[in-house]
Design a protein around this motif. Sequence first.
Motif, PDB file in Angstrom:
ATOM      1  N   LEU A  50      48.826  19.509  37.482  1.00  0.00           N
ATOM      2  CA  LEU A  50      49.221  20.078  38.771  1.00  0.00           C
ATOM      3  C   LEU A  50      50.606  20.720  38.738  1.00  0.00           C
ATOM      4  O   LEU A  50      50.775  21.840  39.250  1.00  0.00           O
ATOM      5  N   PRO A  51      51.628  20.092  38.146  1.00  0.00           N
ATOM      6  CA  PRO A  51      52.922  20.788  38.063  1.00  0.00           C
ATOM      7  C   PRO A  51      52.871  22.073  37.240  1.00  0.00           C
ATOM      8  O   PRO A  51      53.593  23.033  37.543  1.00  0.00           O
ATOM      9  N   LEU A  52      52.005  22.119  36.221  1.00  0.00           N
ATOM     10  CA  LEU A  52      51.949  23.298  35.360  1.00  0.00           C
ATOM     11  C   LEU A  52      51.220  24.477  36.022  1.00  0.00           C
ATOM     12  O   LEU A  52      51.426  25.626  35.607  1.00  0.00           O
ATOM     13  N   ILE A  53      50.374  24.202  37.013  1.00  0.00           N
ATOM     14  CA  ILE A  53      49.677  25.298  37.701  1.00  0.00           C
ATOM     15  C   ILE A  53      50.261  25.511  39.108  1.00  0.00           C
ATOM     16  O   ILE A  53      49.616  26.126  39.963  1.00  0.00           O
ATOM     17  N   ARG A  54      51.471  25.044  39.334  1.00  0.00           N
ATOM     18  CA  ARG A  54      52.096  25.168  40.657  1.00  0.00           C
ATOM     19  C   ARG A  54      52.235  26.616  41.088  1.00  0.00           C
ATOM     20  O   ARG A  54      52.044  26.953  42.263  1.00  0.00           O
ATOM     21  N   ASN A  55      52.562  27.493  40.160  1.00  0.00           N
ATOM     22  CA  ASN A  55      52.734  28.907  40.520  1.00  0.00           C
ATOM     23  C   ASN A  55      51.423  29.509  41.025  1.00  0.00           C
ATOM     24  O   ASN A  55      51.418  30.283  41.989  1.00  0.00           O
ATOM     25  N   THR A  58      56.388  35.476  53.320  1.00  0.00           N
ATOM     26  CA  THR A  58      56.529  35.890  51.919  1.00  0.00           C
ATOM     27  C   THR A  58      57.948  35.672  51.424  1.00  0.00           C
ATOM     28  O   THR A  58      58.164  35.233  50.284  1.00  0.00           O
ATOM     29  N   ALA A  59      58.948  35.967  52.265  1.00  0.00           N
ATOM     30  CA  ALA A  59      60.348  35.762  51.873  1.00  0.00           C
ATOM     31  C   ALA A  59      60.631  34.277  51.665  1.00  0.00           C
ATOM     32  O   ALA A  59      61.337  33.898  50.708  1.00  0.00           O
ATOM     33  N   ILE A  60      60.096  33.414  52.545  1.00  0.00           N
ATOM     34  CA  ILE A  60      60.303  31.976  52.378  1.00  0.00           C
ATOM     35  C   ILE A  60      59.657  31.484  51.090  1.00  0.00           C
ATOM     36  O   ILE A  60      60.247  30.707  50.324  1.00  0.00           O
ATOM     37  N   ASN A  61      58.452  31.955  50.822  1.00  0.00           N
ATOM     38  CA  ASN A  61      57.755  31.564  49.598  1.00  0.00           C
ATOM     39  C   ASN A  61      58.515  32.032  48.362  1.00  0.00           C
ATOM     40  O   ASN A  61      58.639  31.308  47.365  1.00  0.00           O
ATOM     41  N   ILE A  65      61.583  29.801  47.881  1.00  0.00           N
ATOM     42  CA  ILE A  65      61.219  28.504  47.312  1.00  0.00           C
ATOM     43  C   ILE A  65      60.906  28.638  45.821  1.00  0.00           C
ATOM     44  O   ILE A  65      61.337  27.807  45.003  1.00  0.00           O
ATOM     45  N   SER A  66      60.197  29.693  45.454  1.00  0.00           N
ATOM     46  CA  SER A  66      59.869  29.899  44.037  1.00  0.00           C
ATOM     47  C   SER A  66      61.129  30.121  43.204  1.00  0.00           C
ATOM     48  O   SER A  66      61.253  29.589  42.092  1.00  0.00           O
ATOM     49  N   ARG A  67      62.071  30.895  43.734  1.00  0.00           N
ATOM     50  CA  ARG A  67      63.320  31.129  43.001  1.00  0.00           C
ATOM     51  C   ARG A  67      64.115  29.841  42.841  1.00  0.00           C
ATOM     52  O   ARG A  67      64.681  29.580  41.771  1.00  0.00           O
ATOM     53  N   ARG A  68      64.167  29.027  43.903  1.00  0.00           N
ATOM     54  CA  ARG A  68      64.895  27.758  43.804  1.00  0.00           C
ATOM     55  C   ARG A  68      64.261  26.857  42.760  1.00  0.00           C
ATOM     56  O   ARG A  68      64.974  26.193  41.980  1.00  0.00           O
ATOM     57  N   GLN A  69      62.931  26.804  42.742  1.00  0.00           N
ATOM     58  CA  GLN A  69      62.263  25.954  41.759  1.00  0.00           C
ATOM     59  C   GLN A  69      62.482  26.469  40.348  1.00  0.00           C
ATOM     60  O   GLN A  69      62.690  25.681  39.417  1.00  0.00           O
ATOM     61  N   ALA A  70      62.460  27.802  40.173  1.00  0.00           N
ATOM     62  CA  ALA A  70      62.690  28.360  38.841  1.00  0.00           C
ATOM     63  C   ALA A  70      64.104  28.077  38.359  1.00  0.00           C
ATOM     64  O   ALA A  70      64.330  27.755  37.186  1.00  0.00           O
ATOM     65  N   LYS A  71      65.099  28.177  39.258  1.00  0.00           N
ATOM     66  CA  LYS A  71      66.476  27.879  38.879  1.00  0.00           C
ATOM     67  C   LYS A  71      66.638  26.392  38.542  1.00  0.00           C
ATOM     68  O   LYS A  71      67.360  26.045  37.605  1.00  0.00           O
TER      69      LYS A  71
END
Length: 339
Positions: free
Chosen positions: A250-255, A323-326, A329-335
């Motif tokens: 599940l963590p690996l397919i989060r994107n 879309t901006a919120i998503n 969140i994706s950028r924060r997780q990637a960082k």
Amino acid sequence: RPPSSYPLRFATGRFARTRRSILTMPTSTRAGSPPKPPTPFTRFARQLANNWQLYILILPSLLFSAIFFYYPITSGFYHSFTYWDIKQTVWVGLENYVRLFDDSSTPAAWRNMAIILISNMLIVCIFPLFGAVLVVRLRNAALQYWWRILFVLPIIVPATVTVFVWRWFYGLDGGLNQILRMINLGALGKIWLGEPSYALAAIIFVGFPWVAGLNFLIYVAALQSISQEILDSAKVDGADSFKTFFFIELPLIRNQVLVLITLTFIYYLRSFDAPLIMTNGGPGTAGTLVPGLQMYRAVRDDLDLGYGSAIGMVLFAATLIFTAINFYISRRQAKGESS
């Protein structure tokens, strides 16, 4: 020691011109100084000169996007501040937006849409993923292949046809009431789309068990892309199937999950085909009404294109915000993962 005439020759000959050109040269171009970085326009001009053939190839796509996407958005934004019925265009300012939020059916429409959105985002996170995990875990390759075909095959059926089938299923003599009569529960039969307590739930239930389709296919591809070495290491460490799924897969397919949630949000935010075909927004005035159906009625029934444009702009703004919120969140997780 050089002769006394040397400074004169140095100052008046070819060397003097070279010396003056060096002294008047900009600092950034002298020896030892870093070159001045090119401007964005300069970089774009260089890319255009180096890859002009590629830009010519994508030019038709850009033109079609400008004509059929960007121009309608710009036109809709402008006409949302006007009364527009094709024959005339009259500037009315914010009157269309005030009318939208003063409409007594607007809160019910947005509430219905919120229920549909939340329900379908939960559905897309659970049922297709569950089906994909079961198929990927099959050890028999041939069996896995045929189950995958079985779940993907319903994609060829148009969504409108599916809605019509479910409308029959919910009818007074439809499939659901017939099944209840077969098991001696005919007293529970209802006009499912005609009662306010059941109509919205019936629309959400369309497509049960919600496994087949593109969502299932994306989950299968994501699960199959996980390295077998990682799964084998989890087994060696004593992880069972549940722990492997929740802590490894599940963590690996989060994107992929986030992408499907975003696509589901965008689709059901603007979609109104099921409420239109099954109930036309009823029962009552706003039993299953959604903003997309409001926009459709304003344009088709009232020919009030300005009011319809205002509803479309509100839906567009909601899509941009989500879309901006998503994306944030994706950028924060990637960082967080990179740090």
